[in-house]
Design a protein around this motif. Structure first.
Motif, PDB file in Angstrom:
ATOM      1  N   PHE A 106     -37.903  46.502 -28.901  1.00  0.00           N
ATOM      2  CA  PHE A 106     -38.675  46.999 -30.041  1.00  0.00           C
ATOM      3  C   PHE A 106     -38.060  46.631 -31.393  1.00  0.00           C
ATOM      4  N   ALA A 107     -36.790  46.185 -31.396  1.00  0.00           N
ATOM      5  CA  ALA A 107     -36.127  45.938 -32.683  1.00  0.00           C
ATOM      6  C   ALA A 107     -35.836  44.454 -32.848  1.00  0.00           C
ATOM      7  N   ASN A 108     -36.517  43.838 -33.798  1.00  0.00           N
ATOM      8  CA  ASN A 108     -36.366  42.407 -34.033  1.00  0.00           C
ATOM      9  C   ASN A 108     -35.484  42.201 -35.273  1.00  0.00           C
ATOM     10  N   ILE A 109     -34.336  41.586 -35.034  1.00  0.00           N
ATOM     11  CA  ILE A 109     -33.342  41.427 -36.107  1.00  0.00           C
ATOM     12  C   ILE A 109     -33.316  39.965 -36.534  1.00  0.00           C
ATOM     13  N   GLY A 134     -27.240  36.477 -48.282  1.00  0.00           N
ATOM     14  CA  GLY A 134     -27.738  36.706 -46.926  1.00  0.00           C
ATOM     15  C   GLY A 134     -28.174  38.149 -46.772  1.00  0.00           C
ATOM     16  N   PHE A 135     -29.255  38.367 -46.095  1.00  0.00           N
ATOM     17  CA  PHE A 135     -29.671  39.727 -45.762  1.00  0.00           C
ATOM     18  C   PHE A 135     -30.344  39.698 -44.403  1.00  0.00           C
ATOM     19  N   THR A 136     -30.673  40.880 -43.883  1.00  0.00           N
ATOM     20  CA  THR A 136     -31.243  40.968 -42.543  1.00  0.00           C
ATOM     21  C   THR A 136     -32.582  41.677 -42.605  1.00  0.00           C
ATOM     22  N   ILE A 137     -33.567  41.118 -41.928  1.00  0.00           N
ATOM     23  CA  ILE A 137     -34.854  41.815 -41.805  1.00  0.00           C
ATOM     24  C   ILE A 137     -34.908  42.456 -40.431  1.00  0.00           C
ATOM     25  N   LEU A 138     -35.165  43.739 -40.406  1.00  0.00           N
ATOM     26  CA  LEU A 138     -35.325  44.458 -39.145  1.00  0.00           C
ATOM     27  C   LEU A 138     -36.795  44.837 -39.018  1.00  0.00           C
ATOM     28  N   ARG A 139     -37.463  44.181 -38.070  1.00  0.00           N
ATOM     29  CA  ARG A 139     -38.907  44.380 -37.883  1.00  0.00           C
ATOM     30  C   ARG A 139     -39.148  45.166 -36.597  1.00  0.00           C
ATOM     31  N   GLU A 140     -39.936  46.245 -36.695  1.00  0.00           N
ATOM     32  CA  GLU A 140     -40.336  46.967 -35.488  1.00  0.00           C
ATOM     33  C   GLU A 140     -41.301  46.051 -34.729  1.00  0.00           C
ATOM     34  N   LEU A 141     -41.131  45.954 -33.415  1.00  0.00           N
ATOM     35  CA  LEU A 141     -41.834  44.883 -32.698  1.00  0.00           C
ATOM     36  C   LEU A 141     -42.862  45.355 -31.668  1.00  0.00           C
ATOM     37  N   THR A 142     -42.884  46.627 -31.366  1.00  0.00           N
ATOM     38  CA  THR A 142     -43.759  47.023 -30.255  1.00  0.00           C
ATOM     39  C   THR A 142     -44.837  48.041 -30.646  1.00  0.00           C
ATOM     40  N   ALA A 172     -35.361  53.199 -37.281  1.00  0.00           N
ATOM     41  CA  ALA A 172     -34.625  53.595 -38.498  1.00  0.00           C
ATOM     42  C   ALA A 172     -33.128  53.689 -38.193  1.00  0.00           C
ATOM     43  N   ARG A 173     -32.796  54.252 -37.030  1.00  0.00           N
ATOM     44  CA  ARG A 173     -31.365  54.357 -36.659  1.00  0.00           C
ATOM     45  C   ARG A 173     -30.713  52.975 -36.605  1.00  0.00           C
ATOM     46  N   ILE A 174     -31.432  52.026 -36.023  1.00  0.00           N
ATOM     47  CA  ILE A 174     -30.847  50.677 -35.919  1.00  0.00           C
ATOM     48  C   ILE A 174     -30.639  50.083 -37.318  1.00  0.00           C
ATOM     49  N   ALA A 175     -31.583  50.342 -38.216  1.00  0.00           N
ATOM     50  CA  ALA A 175     -31.429  49.822 -39.588  1.00  0.00           C
ATOM     51  C   ALA A 175     -30.155  50.373 -40.228  1.00  0.00           C
ATOM     52  N   PHE A 176     -29.953  51.684 -40.102  1.00  0.00           N
ATOM     53  CA  PHE A 176     -28.763  52.276 -40.733  1.00  0.00           C
ATOM     54  C   PHE A 176     -27.478  51.804 -40.050  1.00  0.00           C
ATOM     55  N   GLN A 177     -27.540  51.634 -38.726  1.00  0.00           N
ATOM     56  CA  GLN A 177     -26.351  51.131 -38.016  1.00  0.00           C
ATOM     57  C   GLN A 177     -26.021  49.706 -38.460  1.00  0.00           C
ATOM     58  N   LEU A 178     -27.050  48.873 -38.608  1.00  0.00           N
ATOM     59  CA  LEU A 178     -26.812  47.497 -39.072  1.00  0.00           C
ATOM     60  C   LEU A 178     -26.217  47.512 -40.480  1.00  0.00           C
ATOM     61  N   ALA A 267     -32.710  38.204 -32.931  1.00  0.00           N
ATOM     62  CA  ALA A 267     -32.408  39.015 -31.752  1.00  0.00           C
ATOM     63  C   ALA A 267     -33.500  40.057 -31.609  1.00  0.00           C
ATOM     64  N   SER A 268     -33.889  40.351 -30.377  1.00  0.00           N
ATOM     65  CA  SER A 268     -34.805  41.467 -30.129  1.00  0.00           C
ATOM     66  C   SER A 268     -34.120  42.376 -29.127  1.00  0.00           C
ATOM     67  N   ILE A 269     -33.874  43.631 -29.516  1.00  0.00           N
ATOM     68  CA  ILE A 269     -33.078  44.510 -28.650  1.00  0.00           C
ATOM     69  C   ILE A 269     -33.840  45.794 -28.309  1.00  0.00           C
ATOM     70  N   ASN A 270     -33.368  46.463 -27.268  1.00  0.00           N
ATOM     71  CA  ASN A 270     -33.968  47.748 -26.892  1.00  0.00           C
ATOM     72  C   ASN A 270     -32.973  48.880 -27.104  1.00  0.00           C
ATOM     73  N   SER A 271     -33.329  50.086 -26.667  1.00  0.00           N
ATOM     74  CA  SER A 271     -32.450  51.222 -26.978  1.00  0.00           C
ATOM     75  C   SER A 271     -31.159  51.228 -26.166  1.00  0.00           C
ATOM     76  N   GLU A 272     -31.087  50.400 -25.122  1.00  0.00           N
ATOM     77  CA  GLU A 272     -29.803  50.273 -24.393  1.00  0.00           C
ATOM     78  C   GLU A 272     -28.979  49.104 -24.954  1.00  0.00           C
ATOM     79  N   ASN A 273     -29.428  48.561 -26.069  1.00  0.00           N
ATOM     80  CA  ASN A 273     -28.753  47.409 -26.684  1.00  0.00           C
ATOM     81  C   ASN A 273     -28.813  46.145 -25.817  1.00  0.00           C
TER      82      ASN A 273
END
Ligand code: NAD
Length: 358
Positions: A106-109, A134-142, A172-178, A267-273
């Protein structure tokens, strides 16, 4: 103590996929030897190559190999040869979408930016690029409008834009962690002046921020403003958090900034990383088989896998530094070539990067 091996499913795919994958795997072997970890690779068919061999884009044994792995390293799929198939059977729809769905990725980095050495390849003006950024776009994917209920009548059509609380919370959690691993800033991009979905999204982002990540800076931009600001003030951004629809458009816009799609990994990751790591570009049929594709996007996918997926930060950093040095030393594949540089093939670019890692 011997570390457990990282198991990786290698799906090179079609067109330039196998050509750039060879270089990425050589780089992976180099850092594994240097930083003392073990890689166990399982190579499988996907996309058009799999259709030709067994009649489907994502064969069961390919999916099984992915399930049995710690990460998927993906090349690219598709090409003219399979365009006459029904859409759901084509390489892209038949392979990538089911993989995303199956693993709930669900998380596209997507990192974006301009490296100082590539200033001349970017469409942005030198005074905006400065010393590079450089910056990172975090797109919700699902979620979002792509997956909401669809209706089509005689004289109307509709696509429901919908987000559920848990979907917004986890992205949102992944965004703050990144951001915590980067420059500590999240810019949330939405359309909260008009859309109820965006107002809901923004409220949840603010709640997660206040409760769990108050130390990270958070600001908000409307999507229409964001599409302009990434071009005029790219240095302002660290992590951009956004939904599926806005992220689709914004991430492609930002991919152009770097100067070539051949430089862009994601990268596209899920909640188990668990993650799928791939170049942003496609199978580039126009240059496939010529040995001239830029392998850097695929090599950067390896760096992202080591960093995000396995926490092998030193190895990931060594790859990125070697790429920077290679570019500073003037090596260029055709897509990023400018006058005065040394034009190299796919494998020569791989050699140059590997020699700088060693
Ligand atoms: P593309 O990204 O393959 O190519 C667009 C342009 O970028 C081409 O000129 C190509 O030569 C160039 N390019 C791309 N990667 C490059 C690299 N590493 N080095 C140098 N130049 C590079 O997009 P397209 O032409 O629209 O699509 C070609 C095929 O790829 C289609 O079948 C499409 O559906 C598929 N596709 C697959 C993926 C994927 O596998 N994730 C993504 C996009 C497109």
């Amino acid at each position: 103590m011997i570390k457990e091996a990282y198991k990786i499913a290698i799906l090179a795919g079609d067109g330039i996929g196998p050509e750039v994958m060879v270089e990425a795997l050589r780089v992976l072997d180099t850092v594994a030897a240097k930083f003392d970890f073990v890689i166990e690779k399982t190579e499988k068919l996907v996309g058009g190559a799999a259709i030709d061999a067994v009649g489907e884009a994502l064969p069961a044994d390919t999916l099984a190999a992915c399930e049995d792995s710690d990460a998927i390293l993906f090349g690219s799929v598709g090409g003219e040869k399979w365009n006459s198939l029904p859409p759901e059977k084509r390489p892209e729809v038949g392979a990538l979408l089911p993989l995303r769905k199956h693993f709930d990725l669900f998380a596209n980095i997507r990192p974006a930016g301009v490296l100082p050495a590539l200033k001349n390849s970017s469409p942005l003006k030198p005074e905006i690029i400065g010393e590079g950024f450089g910056f990172t776009i975090l797109r919700e994917l699902t979620g979002d409008v792509y997956f909401g209920e669809k209706n089509r009548g005689e004289d109307f059509a509709s696509d429901l834009m919908i987000y559920r609380q848990a979907e917004v919370e986890r992205i949102a959690r992944i965004a703050f962690q990144l951001a915590k691993k980067s420059r500590n800033k999240v810019t949330n991009v939405d359309k909260a002046n008009v859309l109820a979905t965006s107002q809901f999204w923004r409220k949840i982002v603010e709640e997660i921020h206040a409760k769990e990540f108050p130390e990270v800076e958070l600001n908000h931009l409307y999507i229409d403003n964001a599409t302009m600001r990434v071009l005029t003030h790219p240095h302002d951004f660290d992590v951009i958090l956004t939904g599926n629809l806005f992220g689709d458009i914004l991430s492609d816009e930002c991919a152009q900034i770097s100067g070539s799609i051949g430089m862009q990994a994601s990268a596209s990751i899920n909640s188990e990383n668990f993650g799928l790591y791939e170049p942003m570009g496609g199978s580039a049929p126009d240059i496939a088989g010529k040995g001239i594709a830029n392998p850097i996007a695929q090599i950067l996918s390896v760096a992202m896998m080591l960093d995000i997926g396995f926490g092998e930060l030193a190895a990931a950093k060594a790859i990125k530094l070697a790429i920077l040095k290679t570019l500073e030393d003037g090596f260029r594949t055709g897509d990023i070539f400018t006058e005065g540089c040394k034009k190299v093939s796919t494998s020569e670019m791989g050699d140059a990067i590997i020699s700088r890692i060693k």
